[in-house]
Scaffold this active site. Sequence first.
Site, PDB file in Angstrom:
ATOM      1  N   LYS A 184       0.845  -1.182   0.000  1.00  0.00           N
ATOM      2  CA  LYS A 184       0.000   0.000   0.000  1.00  0.00           C
ATOM      3  C   LYS A 184       0.890   1.245   0.000  1.00  0.00           C
ATOM      4  O   LYS A 184       1.851   1.346   0.776  1.00  0.00           O
ATOM      5  CB  LYS A 184      -0.899   0.012   1.247  1.00  0.00           C
ATOM      6  CG  LYS A 184      -2.028  -1.009   1.164  1.00  0.00           C
ATOM      7  CD  LYS A 184      -2.949  -0.704   0.018  1.00  0.00           C
ATOM      8  CE  LYS A 184      -4.097  -1.671  -0.036  1.00  0.00           C
ATOM      9  NZ  LYS A 184      -4.959  -1.422  -1.201  1.00  0.00           N
ATOM     10  N   ASP A 213      -0.069  -0.341  -4.658  1.00  0.00           N
ATOM     11  CA  ASP A 213      -1.467   0.056  -4.800  1.00  0.00           C
ATOM     12  C   ASP A 213      -1.662   1.361  -4.046  1.00  0.00           C
ATOM     13  O   ASP A 213      -1.501   1.410  -2.835  1.00  0.00           O
ATOM     14  CB  ASP A 213      -2.393  -1.023  -4.217  1.00  0.00           C
ATOM     15  CG  ASP A 213      -3.865  -0.639  -4.356  1.00  0.00           C
ATOM     16  OD1 ASP A 213      -4.713  -1.442  -3.944  1.00  0.00           O
ATOM     17  OD2 ASP A 213      -4.164   0.443  -4.890  1.00  0.00           O
ATOM     18  N   GLU A 239      -1.024  -0.139  -9.166  1.00  0.00           N
ATOM     19  CA  GLU A 239      -2.489  -0.203  -9.062  1.00  0.00           C
ATOM     20  C   GLU A 239      -3.058   1.112  -8.581  1.00  0.00           C
ATOM     21  O   GLU A 239      -2.685   1.607  -7.504  1.00  0.00           O
ATOM     22  CB  GLU A 239      -2.900  -1.327  -8.112  1.00  0.00           C
ATOM     23  CG  GLU A 239      -4.376  -1.487  -7.911  1.00  0.00           C
ATOM     24  CD  GLU A 239      -4.736  -2.702  -7.066  1.00  0.00           C
ATOM     25  OE1 GLU A 239      -3.986  -3.701  -7.097  1.00  0.00           O
ATOM     26  OE2 GLU A 239      -5.754  -2.637  -6.348  1.00  0.00           O
ATOM     27  N   ASP A 264      -8.438  -0.817 -10.385  1.00  0.00           N
ATOM     28  CA  ASP A 264      -9.210  -1.455  -9.305  1.00  0.00           C
ATOM     29  C   ASP A 264     -10.490  -0.638  -9.105  1.00  0.00           C
ATOM     30  O   ASP A 264     -11.535  -0.954  -9.675  1.00  0.00           O
ATOM     31  CB  ASP A 264      -8.364  -1.528  -8.027  1.00  0.00           C
ATOM     32  CG  ASP A 264      -9.149  -2.020  -6.822  1.00  0.00           C
ATOM     33  OD1 ASP A 264      -8.594  -2.038  -5.725  1.00  0.00           O
ATOM     34  OD2 ASP A 264     -10.332  -2.383  -6.977  1.00  0.00           O
ATOM     35  N   LYS A 288     -12.620  -8.436  -8.513  1.00  0.00           N
ATOM     36  CA  LYS A 288     -12.918  -8.733  -7.113  1.00  0.00           C
ATOM     37  C   LYS A 288     -14.330  -9.300  -7.021  1.00  0.00           C
ATOM     38  O   LYS A 288     -15.313  -8.589  -7.280  1.00  0.00           O
ATOM     39  CB  LYS A 288     -12.817  -7.460  -6.258  1.00  0.00           C
ATOM     40  CG  LYS A 288     -11.414  -6.874  -6.231  1.00  0.00           C
ATOM     41  CD  LYS A 288     -11.304  -5.726  -5.257  1.00  0.00           C
ATOM     42  CE  LYS A 288      -9.886  -5.238  -5.150  1.00  0.00           C
ATOM     43  NZ  LYS A 288      -9.743  -4.150  -4.148  1.00  0.00           N
ATOM     44  N   GLN A 316     -10.829  -7.609  -1.338  1.00  0.00           N
ATOM     45  CA  GLN A 316     -11.636  -6.518  -0.790  1.00  0.00           C
ATOM     46  C   GLN A 316     -11.477  -6.483   0.720  1.00  0.00           C
ATOM     47  O   GLN A 316     -12.354  -5.968   1.416  1.00  0.00           O
ATOM     48  CB  GLN A 316     -13.110  -6.747  -1.193  1.00  0.00           C
ATOM     49  CG  GLN A 316     -13.938  -5.477  -1.147  1.00  0.00           C
ATOM     50  CD  GLN A 316     -13.346  -4.395  -2.004  1.00  0.00           C
ATOM     51  OE1 GLN A 316     -13.395  -4.462  -3.210  1.00  0.00           O
ATOM     52  NE2 GLN A 316     -12.725  -3.400  -1.384  1.00  0.00           N
TER      53      GLN A 316
HETATM   54  C1  MUC Z   1      -7.395  -2.718  -2.576  1.00  0.00           C
HETATM   55  O1  MUC Z   1      -6.949  -3.440  -3.467  1.00  0.00           O
HETATM   56  O2  MUC Z   1      -7.628  -1.545  -2.771  1.00  0.00           O
HETATM   57  C2  MUC Z   1      -8.396  -1.345   0.040  1.00  0.00           C
HETATM   58  C3  MUC Z   1      -9.493  -0.600  -0.173  1.00  0.00           C
HETATM   59  C4  MUC Z   1     -10.417  -1.372  -0.917  1.00  0.00           C
HETATM   60  O3  MUC Z   1     -11.525  -1.017  -1.304  1.00  0.00           O
HETATM   61  O4  MUC Z   1      -9.886  -2.584  -1.172  1.00  0.00           O
HETATM   62  C5  MUC Z   1      -8.683  -2.710  -0.417  1.00  0.00           C
HETATM   63  C6  MUC Z   1      -7.633  -3.350  -1.200  1.00  0.00           C
HETATM   64 MG    MG Z   2      -6.683  -1.747  -4.882  1.00  0.00          MG
END
Ligand code: MUC
Ligand code: MG
Length: 389
Positions: A184, A213, A239, A264, A288, A316
């Site tokens: 992240k 991401d 991402e 995403d 997802k 998620q």
């Molecule tokens: C992601 O891949 O973003 C963090 C916020 C969300 O909505 O999903 C997670 C993981």
């Molecule tokens: Mg994401």
Amino acid sequence: MTPPTGSLPTASTAGSGLRTDVRVTRVDAVPFSIPYRKPLRFASGEVHAADHVLVRVHTDAGVVGIAEAPPRPFTYGETQASIVAVVDQLLGPALVGRSLHDRNALRAAMHRTVGNPTAKAAVDMAVWDALGRCLGLTVTAMLGGGAGRPLRVCHMLGFDDPAVMVAEAGRMLADHGVDTFKVKVGRRPLELDVAVVRALRAEFGPGIDLYVDGNRGWTASESLRALRLMEDLDLSFAEELCPADDVLDRRRLVRRSTIPVLADESATTPAEVTRELLSGAADAVSIKTARTGFTVSRVVLDLCDGLGVEVVVGNQVDGQLGTSCSAAFAAAHPLTAARAAELSNFLDMSDDLLTESLRIEQGHLVLPVGPGVGVVVDEEKLEHYRRDR
Ligand code: MUC
Ligand code: MG
């Protein structure tokens, strides 16, 4: 009772004697809360507990299909209460009386209500789970059968001090054999995020896969600067670094990025996926099941397959039931099984709802083998964690 128009002409029982004209009698939504051992933090929000919703599709065969909806107000605008309300008041009533086979008709009926992606996805997946239990088939088999390869796992590393994040990756590698990490980034000082990725590559060398991401936390210019600072770190994807609503800037980022940009939050429906890919705003797509269920995830997958675009089965921040759904989908197709799927954050939870815990061994998720999504809710645990009584 005459079946609704458009329902498949089905024999009353399958060859195995299992009924195949099973109809929905009720859909219920049970809010529950299970604390995380440690919060998961990222640029768009954070989760301290799995304040999710168990969705159950009850049928006239006595079979009950299950799935899990994770509210993410910072991504989809849903809350635990809104998911319960939309299932109780709109999605459930739209499905009662319909056959489990009519999944495309069920999708159309549910999509007369706009938005509410994880609520719809959970109802859809519970329908597939119920149908699989009736037919004695796994959802993976119903989706076309296994891709014939074990399902590699990617672990998502939330915000923390660089040394803490490196240590977490080390534990995942040592304890579970996980060698793919999504880091992240975004919102924090850019140099701190870059330092984390650099420390991971320095600690583990070329033997791990890394991608980042940003959850829309940077501008396109910050994103390009960060990618320049990380260009020697061999990242697989970048991402959702900047908001897709910065339309021209996002296309500038994709044009100049030397690594594929993975969509995403900007690719939550087949139409969004089409727009993002055709407009040059993304190179690859995160699928997802928590937001597109099985029926619509298959539409997105076929779109990406036809366009020749890589996919990642994303996370998620699911519990074990949601993870079982992601895994059932990821295992069904070579394109979704080609990359590590994000299936490990259930390990951060202090407990879960299932009778048997999922396992990650040698970097792969051990797929549940039962019909449907293959898992069973522990009723005592549900009683303990449910928040509606
Ligand atoms: C992601 O891949 O973003 C963090 C916020 C969300 O909505 O999903 C997670 C993981
Ligand atoms: Mg994401």
